[in-house]
Design an enzyme around this catalytic site. Structure first.
Site, mmCIF file in Angstrom:
data_model
loop_
_atom_site.group_PDB
_atom_site.id
_atom_site.type_symbol
_atom_site.label_atom_id
_atom_site.label_comp_id
_atom_site.label_asym_id
_atom_site.label_seq_id
_atom_site.Cartn_x
_atom_site.Cartn_y
_atom_site.Cartn_z
ATOM 1 N N CYS A 53 20.733 -13.515 -21.924
ATOM 2 C CA CYS A 53 20.036 -12.310 -22.386
ATOM 3 C C CYS A 53 20.667 -11.069 -21.755
ATOM 4 O O CYS A 53 20.906 -11.035 -20.540
ATOM 5 C CB CYS A 53 18.556 -12.392 -22.012
ATOM 6 S SG CYS A 53 17.606 -10.948 -22.575
ATOM 7 N N CYS A 57 16.021 -7.980 -16.415
ATOM 8 C CA CYS A 57 14.721 -8.203 -15.786
ATOM 9 C C CYS A 57 14.918 -8.955 -14.465
ATOM 10 O O CYS A 57 15.502 -10.049 -14.451
ATOM 11 C CB CYS A 57 13.807 -9.000 -16.719
ATOM 12 S SG CYS A 57 13.670 -8.288 -18.379
ATOM 13 N N CYS A 60 13.914 -12.748 -14.100
ATOM 14 C CA CYS A 60 14.216 -13.712 -15.161
ATOM 15 C C CYS A 60 15.547 -14.439 -14.962
ATOM 16 O O CYS A 60 16.612 -13.804 -14.900
ATOM 17 C CB CYS A 60 14.231 -13.009 -16.513
ATOM 18 S SG CYS A 60 14.440 -14.167 -17.888
ATOM 19 N N CYS A 98 4.187 -21.883 -29.063
ATOM 20 C CA CYS A 98 4.856 -20.614 -28.783
ATOM 21 C C CYS A 98 6.354 -20.855 -28.615
ATOM 22 O O CYS A 98 6.751 -21.818 -27.952
ATOM 23 C CB CYS A 98 4.282 -19.990 -27.509
ATOM 24 S SG CYS A 98 2.471 -19.853 -27.520
ATOM 25 N N CYS A 130 3.247 -18.565 -32.297
ATOM 26 C CA CYS A 130 3.537 -17.344 -31.557
ATOM 27 C C CYS A 130 5.025 -17.343 -31.231
ATOM 28 O O CYS A 130 5.596 -18.388 -30.920
ATOM 29 C CB CYS A 130 2.710 -17.292 -30.271
ATOM 30 S SG CYS A 130 3.009 -15.834 -29.225
ATOM 31 N N CYS A 190 0.079 -10.602 -28.195
ATOM 32 C CA CYS A 190 0.000 -11.388 -26.975
ATOM 33 C C CYS A 190 0.778 -10.594 -25.935
ATOM 34 O O CYS A 190 2.012 -10.531 -25.995
ATOM 35 C CB CYS A 190 0.611 -12.775 -27.194
ATOM 36 S SG CYS A 190 0.599 -13.812 -25.702
ATOM 37 N N ARG A 262 -4.774 -15.870 -20.749
ATOM 38 C CA ARG A 262 -3.943 -17.063 -20.604
ATOM 39 C C ARG A 262 -3.425 -17.194 -19.169
ATOM 40 O O ARG A 262 -2.752 -16.300 -18.664
ATOM 41 C CB ARG A 262 -2.768 -17.014 -21.592
ATOM 42 C CG ARG A 262 -3.244 -16.928 -23.032
ATOM 43 C CD ARG A 262 -2.114 -17.055 -24.037
ATOM 44 N NE ARG A 262 -2.651 -16.867 -25.378
ATOM 45 C CZ ARG A 262 -3.266 -17.820 -26.080
ATOM 46 N NH1 ARG A 262 -3.383 -19.034 -25.574
ATOM 47 N NH2 ARG A 262 -3.766 -17.555 -27.277
#
Length: 322
Positions: A53, A57, A60, A98, A130, A190, A262
């Protein structure tokens, strides 16, 4: 407690810092007012495209910026394989599937066509679908809506004030714009965040305030605890005290009474009793499966024991008579 959309950061921080028993008591009362206290939704989360990616972040392991992370990059999975895993998740009791792709943004073409096929297939299985795919454009949101997508996950991660210490490749406004696009096409939101990254209580309250002033509130709010991963900038952060997660869950329940809260990443570090306290405080969904994208999750056997502990005890007649 009724729905409000005028919360201030100070009000939310004050709730968060109530004596713990008072906070959990209020949250549980609110939870019981709006939800079945005995129902815990089981959701399954699958990384359909892993690693590489372009975002940076700090938490991550999938970021291409964190080159010391030991993670294999994988192309987008074949839709049939994904749907086979969705069937397995459904058989294990999950009713929400998801799918996450490590993309900065959705791009039109073969890969997005495959995601549309996955969404349709999951919905055809009778499950909620999702996805989390990064930023997306209006016509892409329309395609997802037409395919029957239930919800789009796009977390804020933290407060506007702390955000720049965690991510610099995408602005906070980018995230808000994506949420607005999702909402405009009738897809459920979400959206939640992560605690334990070095933020303050005020940062936690500020993140919740951004969500709590939305009208309507996000239908789903995942609360994550940082899972420190070797090779990421936050690898040295300590695992948070479980009671911090309890406080965050309870505060979320109070300011967004009707949302599904969640209990997400970080649950693997909680014992059974800490997880039950989170459920008492207002969480009503868990992710079911051995991993959450690329980080460890509670084992299926452990979750079966957790859910069994929540059920009414089964006793034989002799024991009952005694």
């Amino acid at each position: 407690m009724t729905n409000r959309h005028d919360w201030t950061v100070a009000e939310i921080a004050a709730l968060h810092d109530l004596p713990l028993l008072e906070l959990v008591g209020r949250a549980n009362a609110t939870h019981r007012q709006h939800h079945d206290p005995n129902h815990v939704q089981k959701a399954s989360l699958l990384s359909i495209k892993t690693g590489g990616c372009p975002e940076n972040c700090a938490y991550c392991p999938q970021s291409a910026h964190h080159r010391e992370v030991d993670l294999t990059r994988d192309r987008l999975m074949d839709p049939e394989k994904v749907l086979g895993m969705a069937r397995t998740a459904r058989a294990a009791g999950a009713d929400r599937f998801c799918m996450g792709a490590a993309w900065r943004q959705v791009r039109d073409g073969r890969d997005f066509d495959a995601v549309i096929e996955m969404v349709r297939g999951v919905r055809d299985l009778g499950m909620e679908a999702c996805v989390t795919l990064g930023m997306l454009k209006p016509h892409q949101a329309q395609r997802l809506a037409d395919a029957g997508l239930t919800a789009y996950n796009h977390n804020l991660d933290t407060s506007p004030e702390f955000y720049g210490k965690i991510i610099t490749t995408r602005t906070y406004q980018d995230r808000l714009d994506t949420l607005a696009t999702v909402r405009a096409y009738g897809i459920e939101l979400c959206c939640g965040g992560i605690i334990g990254m070095g933020e303050t209580v005020r940062d936690r309250a500020s993140m919740l305030q951004v969500l709590a002033v939305m009208d309507p509130h996000p239908e789903s709010v995942p609360i994550n605890a940082l899972v420190p991963v070797a090779g990421t900038p936050l690898a040295g952060r300590p695992v948070i005290d479980p009671l911090e997660l309890v406080r965050m869950v309870a505060t979320t329940r109070l300011v967004m009474p009707q949302a599904t809260v969640r209990l997400s990443a970080g649950r693997a570090s909680l014992n059974r009793e800490a997880q039950i306290l989170c459920l008492i405080a207002g969480a009503n969904s868990i992710f079911y499966g051995e991993t959450l994208l690329t980080t460890p999750n509670a084992g299926i056997g452990d979750d079966a024991e957790l859910l069994a502990a929540l059920a009414a005890p089964v006793r034989d007649k002799e024991a009952s008579a005694a």
